[in-house]
Design a protein around this motif. Structure first.
Motif, PDB file in Angstrom:
ATOM      1  N   ASP A 109       4.321  -7.347  -8.734  1.00 37.80           N
ATOM      2  CA  ASP A 109       3.983  -5.965  -9.098  1.00 37.80           C
ATOM      3  C   ASP A 109       3.755  -5.074  -8.083  1.00 37.80           C
ATOM      4  O   ASP A 109       4.005  -4.035  -8.155  1.00 37.80           O
ATOM      5  N   PHE A 110       3.425  -5.583  -6.629  1.00 36.04           N
ATOM      6  CA  PHE A 110       3.413  -4.745  -5.533  1.00 36.04           C
ATOM      7  C   PHE A 110       4.886  -4.008  -5.262  1.00 36.04           C
ATOM      8  O   PHE A 110       5.084  -3.065  -4.901  1.00 36.04           O
ATOM      9  N   TRP A 111       5.739  -5.226  -5.543  1.00 37.46           N
ATOM     10  CA  TRP A 111       7.239  -4.696  -5.561  1.00 37.46           C
ATOM     11  C   TRP A 111       7.519  -3.581  -6.363  1.00 37.46           C
ATOM     12  O   TRP A 111       8.309  -2.633  -5.973  1.00 37.46           O
ATOM     13  N   LYS A 112       7.354  -3.730  -7.511  1.00 42.20           N
ATOM     14  CA  LYS A 112       7.508  -2.607  -8.468  1.00 42.20           C
ATOM     15  C   LYS A 112       6.838  -1.481  -8.238  1.00 42.20           C
ATOM     16  O   LYS A 112       7.371  -0.067  -8.203  1.00 42.20           O
ATOM     17  N   LEU A 113       5.539  -1.503  -7.702  1.00 43.02           N
ATOM     18  CA  LEU A 113       4.775  -0.383  -7.264  1.00 43.02           C
ATOM     19  C   LEU A 113       5.325   0.421  -6.252  1.00 43.02           C
ATOM     20  O   LEU A 113       5.558   1.746  -6.165  1.00 43.02           O
ATOM     21  N   GLY A 114       5.799  -0.270  -5.307  1.00 46.54           N
ATOM     22  CA  GLY A 114       6.557   0.312  -3.932  1.00 46.54           C
ATOM     23  C   GLY A 114       7.764   0.918  -4.496  1.00 46.54           C
ATOM     24  O   GLY A 114       8.077   2.120  -3.909  1.00 46.54           O
ATOM     25  N   ASN A 115       8.547   0.757  -5.622  1.00 45.43           N
ATOM     26  CA  ASN A 115       9.709   1.496  -6.289  1.00 45.43           C
ATOM     27  C   ASN A 115       9.194   2.561  -6.739  1.00 45.43           C
ATOM     28  O   ASN A 115       9.903   3.403  -7.151  1.00 45.43           O
ATOM     29  N   GLN A 116       7.947   2.635  -7.384  1.00 41.85           N
ATOM     30  CA  GLN A 116       7.366   3.887  -8.010  1.00 41.85           C
ATOM     31  C   GLN A 116       6.900   4.991  -7.312  1.00 41.85           C
ATOM     32  O   GLN A 116       6.636   6.152  -7.697  1.00 41.85           O
ATOM     33  N   LEU A 117       6.359   4.531  -5.917  1.00 41.89           N
ATOM     34  CA  LEU A 117       5.793   5.534  -5.022  1.00 41.89           C
ATOM     35  C   LEU A 117       6.985   6.527  -4.384  1.00 41.89           C
ATOM     36  O   LEU A 117       8.150   6.331  -4.341  1.00 41.89           O
ATOM     37  N   SER A 118       6.442   7.494  -3.974  1.00 41.85           N
ATOM     38  CA  SER A 118       7.538   8.641  -3.182  1.00 41.85           C
ATOM     39  C   SER A 118       8.103   7.952  -2.108  1.00 41.85           C
ATOM     40  O   SER A 118       7.373   6.956  -1.320  1.00 41.85           O
ATOM     41  N   LYS A 119       9.235   8.540  -1.698  1.00 39.94           N
ATOM     42  CA  LYS A 119       9.926   8.125  -0.451  1.00 39.94           C
ATOM     43  C   LYS A 119       8.930   8.088   1.024  1.00 39.94           C
ATOM     44  O   LYS A 119       9.107   7.113   1.882  1.00 39.94           O
ATOM     45  N   ASP A 120       7.807   8.850   1.064  1.00 40.77           N
ATOM     46  CA  ASP A 120       7.091   9.067   2.194  1.00 40.77           C
ATOM     47  C   ASP A 120       5.903   8.281   2.122  1.00 40.77           C
ATOM     48  O   ASP A 120       4.932   8.113   3.064  1.00 40.77           O
ATOM     49  N   ALA A 121       5.855   7.409   0.905  1.00 44.54           N
ATOM     50  CA  ALA A 121       4.415   6.267   1.119  1.00 44.54           C
ATOM     51  C   ALA A 121       4.972   5.269   1.837  1.00 44.54           C
ATOM     52  O   ALA A 121       5.942   5.103   2.222  1.00 44.54           O
ATOM     53  N   GLU A 122       3.757   4.666   2.253  1.00 48.70           N
ATOM     54  CA  GLU A 122       3.980   3.277   3.098  1.00 48.70           C
ATOM     55  C   GLU A 122       3.171   2.264   2.495  1.00 48.70           C
ATOM     56  O   GLU A 122       1.938   2.657   2.017  1.00 48.70           O
ATOM     57  N   ILE A 123       3.464   1.028   3.022  1.00 44.12           N
ATOM     58  CA  ILE A 123       2.786  -0.106   2.696  1.00 44.12           C
ATOM     59  C   ILE A 123       2.637  -1.130   3.892  1.00 44.12           C
ATOM     60  O   ILE A 123       3.749  -1.534   4.216  1.00 44.12           O
ATOM     61  N   TYR A 124       1.516  -1.732   4.382  1.00 50.37           N
ATOM     62  CA  TYR A 124       1.449  -2.571   5.354  1.00 50.37           C
ATOM     63  C   TYR A 124       0.758  -3.634   4.789  1.00 50.37           C
ATOM     64  O   TYR A 124      -0.149  -3.695   4.146  1.00 50.37           O
ATOM     65  N   LEU A 125       1.030  -4.977   5.624  1.00 49.15           N
ATOM     66  CA  LEU A 125       0.212  -6.320   5.531  1.00 49.15           C
ATOM     67  C   LEU A 125      -0.493  -6.510   6.644  1.00 49.15           C
ATOM     68  O   LEU A 125      -0.112  -5.831   7.840  1.00 49.15           O
ATOM     69  N   PRO A 126      -1.283  -7.295   6.867  1.00 49.75           N
ATOM     70  CA  PRO A 126      -2.158  -7.489   8.008  1.00 49.75           C
ATOM     71  C   PRO A 126      -1.363  -8.017   9.217  1.00 49.75           C
ATOM     72  O   PRO A 126      -1.515  -7.996  10.285  1.00 49.75           O
ATOM     73  N   GLU A 127       0.039  -8.711   8.863  1.00 49.16           N
ATOM     74  CA  GLU A 127       0.940  -9.083   9.887  1.00 49.16           C
ATOM     75  C   GLU A 127       1.783  -8.241  10.528  1.00 49.16           C
ATOM     76  O   GLU A 127       2.522  -8.423  11.470  1.00 49.16           O
ATOM     77  N   SER A 128       1.825  -6.876   9.951  1.00 49.51           N
ATOM     78  CA  SER A 128       2.555  -5.844  10.347  1.00 49.51           C
ATOM     79  C   SER A 128       2.182  -5.146  11.674  1.00 49.51           C
ATOM     80  O   SER A 128       0.801  -5.374  12.076  1.00 49.51           O
ATOM     81  N   THR A 129       3.147  -5.013  12.536  1.00 50.46           N
ATOM     82  CA  THR A 129       2.643  -4.505  13.867  1.00 50.46           C
ATOM     83  C   THR A 129       1.794  -3.292  14.045  1.00 50.46           C
ATOM     84  O   THR A 129       1.057  -2.835  14.703  1.00 50.46           O
ATOM     85  N   GLU A 130       2.169  -2.420  12.705  1.00 47.99           N
ATOM     86  CA  GLU A 130       1.375  -1.060  12.438  1.00 47.99           C
ATOM     87  C   GLU A 130      -0.014  -1.200  11.949  1.00 47.99           C
ATOM     88  O   GLU A 130      -0.824  -0.368  11.913  1.00 47.99           O
ATOM     89  N   TRP A 131      -0.429  -2.532  11.465  1.00 45.04           N
ATOM     90  CA  TRP A 131      -1.662  -2.902  10.829  1.00 45.04           C
ATOM     91  C   TRP A 131      -2.719  -1.959  11.574  1.00 45.04           C
ATOM     92  O   TRP A 131      -3.820  -1.474  10.873  1.00 45.04           O
TER      93      TRP A 131
END
Length: 511
Positions: A37-59
């Motif tokens: 469902d998060f994968w589907k959500l990501g496809n519904q958000l605008s191109k400038d939205a961002e998603i990060y997990l705790p392992e991400s370097t940007e976290w």
């Protein structure tokens, strides 16, 4: 839609897995959802939205907090780029029964946030905009806009409005709790400037809220208890021509032996009688803090007299304090944009840095200074912040704004309940959390509460008046929103109407 590299890998793997599988760092699946469902959500958000997990370097850059005590547990951080992104995130969270928490800036420091034990952080900092209306009378501000951006953009246009005093906080965060500011003596609180707002409710619907529109009942609640009802994506507020270009400050430093004389003088000069308000062009602030080169025996008191419309503070205000024999007395002059830097809460100031420290506050409103209580609380603060203990870098805040614009508003017209109080005080107990010393948080709580209870006792009140934006988190609902039964009933009814499932109940819940 921008995904962190780790999020792409994790979600792509999960999308091919059986429905019960989820990445260990991500939210547990809700009753009807999993990581797909998060994968589907990501496809519904605008191109400038961002998603990060705790392992991400940007976290760290998207999730680091100013205060690390009673913090929420976050498994995924999403940065929406527009209002519709917020809508889609909230709808998915509602459908999947996933907790979420919206934030911007320095995230607040209240310990009720710990009740979010897993879920989504919605970082709204991309919703940043300042658009002045063609008539020059209002401005529309995005929900993720920083206070300094608002100040600087309006100033360049010859305009200003009430914002928070600290440059690094968001515009919206303080305003949802009423919102104090340097200009409130003229115009009232931050939220008193609003003419309308747009809000995403817990079901994902978007409402325009104003004093006379179809959701005018919610208008009352948003101005003082707004954290409880939704995510504000933009607000329209009144703006004003710059009234005074020049501002001035006198900074006086005193040692601890002058406590009673200092605050008796402050009463005499600024608040001579109960119910009085200091002149509209004057603000008095003070900090208590350890400065060993000045006084190695205990905290010093740095007292500020701030005046607008002058190049030097009127000697009639300064002379009574200089007669007390300060260690130093220093004038400065500039513009409105310099005031926050003068008192150390500009973008580069120590309170605006995220160092990993815990920074709980314990606020109490007062009408005047009780000089006996000031002495008692100084002595207690001195003992708590001794150089050999963990709390030596703590501060004590005393904020004395001009109040005419706040008093001029209808006292029952908003959820902010403390319009008749002149002084906002709060110890800020600063320390570094230590996993090897788990009782440190409780020691800090006891220390802060001890200090607050001394001032509350000196006020002569049986009830606590606490600024919700500074709240520790163990206060009662009435301490934040007013003890009148009609206030609490009205808030509870509105909460049941607009957020019946309590989705917005992590920051100072109203019910």
């Amino acid at each position: 839609m921008r995904w962190s590299t780790i999020a792409v890998a994790a979600l792509a793997t999960v999308a091919q897995a059986h429905p019960g599988h989820h990445h260990p760092s991500g939210p547990p699946k809700g009753p009807a959802c999993d990581w797909t469902d998060f994968w589907k959500l990501g496809n519904q958000l605008s191109k400038d939205a961002e998603i990060y997990l705790p392992e991400s370097t940007e976290w760290t850059s998207v999730s680091q907090r100013w205060s690390n005590v009673g913090t929420p547990t976050v498994n995924i951080t999403i940065l929406p780029a527009n209002e519709n992104d917020v809508v889609e995130i909230v709808k998915m969270a509602q459908r999947c029964d996933i907790p979420f928490l919206a934030y911007n800036g320095v995230h607040g420091a209240i310990t009720t946030l710990k009740d979010m034990t897993w879920g989504i952080a919605i970082n709204i900092r991309k919703l940043s905009s300042v658009n002045i209306a063609p008539n020059g009378q209002t401005v529309t501000i995005g929900g993720g806009t920083n206070s300094k951006v608002v100040i600087d953009t309006l100033w360049a246009a010859g305009k200003q409005t009430v914002t928070g005093t600290c440059e690094c906080v968001s515009y919206m965060g303080p305003a949802l709790g009423g919102g104090h500011g340097w200009l409130q003596g003229h115009h009232g609180l931050i939220s008193d400037q609003w003419t309308s707002l747009r809000i995403v409710l817990a079901d994902g619907s978007v409402k325009t809220v104003s004093p006379t529109g179809p959701h005018s009942d919610l208008w009352w609640a948003m101005r003082g208890a707004g954290h409880n009802f939704g995510i504000v994506t933009q607000v329209t507020a009144k703006i004003y021509p710059i009234q005074h270009t020049n501002w001035a400050i006198q900074t006086l430093m005193f040692t601890g032996d002058k406590v009673q004389q200092l605050y008796q003088t402050a009463n005499d000069v600024f608040l001579p009688t109960n119910g009085s308000a200091q002149p509209v062009d004057i603000i008095n602030w003070s900090y208590w803090m350890n400065v060993p080169p000045v006084d190695p025996t205990g905290p010093v008191m740095e007292f500020y007299i701030i005046q607008e419309g002058v190049t030097a503070v009127d000697p009639a205000y300064v002379a009574p304090f200089e007669a007390l024999g300060p260690v130093a007395s220093t004038p400065n002059t500039g513009t409105y944009r310099d005031v926050s830097a003068w008192v150390g809460i500009n973008m580069d100031g120590p309170p605006c840095q995220k160092t990993g420290a815990a920074n709980p506050r314990f606020p109490v409103y007062l009408e005047r200074y009780n000089v006996t209580a000031q002495q008692q609380v100084y002595d207690a603060f001195k003992a708590i912040t001794n150089s050999s203990g963990p709390f030596a870098n703590s501060l004590f805040l005393f904020e004395g704004y001009s109040m005419q614009g706040v008093h001029a508003q209808n006292a029952s017209g908003s959820a902010f309940a403390w319009r008749e109080d002149n002084l906002l005080t709060a110890p800020l107990i600063t320390y570094m959390p230590d996993p090897a010393n788990p009782v440190l948080h409780e020691q800090a709580r006891l220390a802060g509460d001890q200090l607050r209870q001394i001032l509350k006792g000196g006020s002569g009140r049986s009830e606590l008046h606490a600024y919700v934006n500074y709240a520790y988190g163990d206060e009662q609902v009435g301490d934040w929103y007013g003890h009148d039964s009609w206030r609490l009933t009205r808030l509870a009814n509105l909460k049941n109407k607009y957020d019946p499932e309590g989705r917005f109940s992590f920051y100072a819940p109203a019910a």
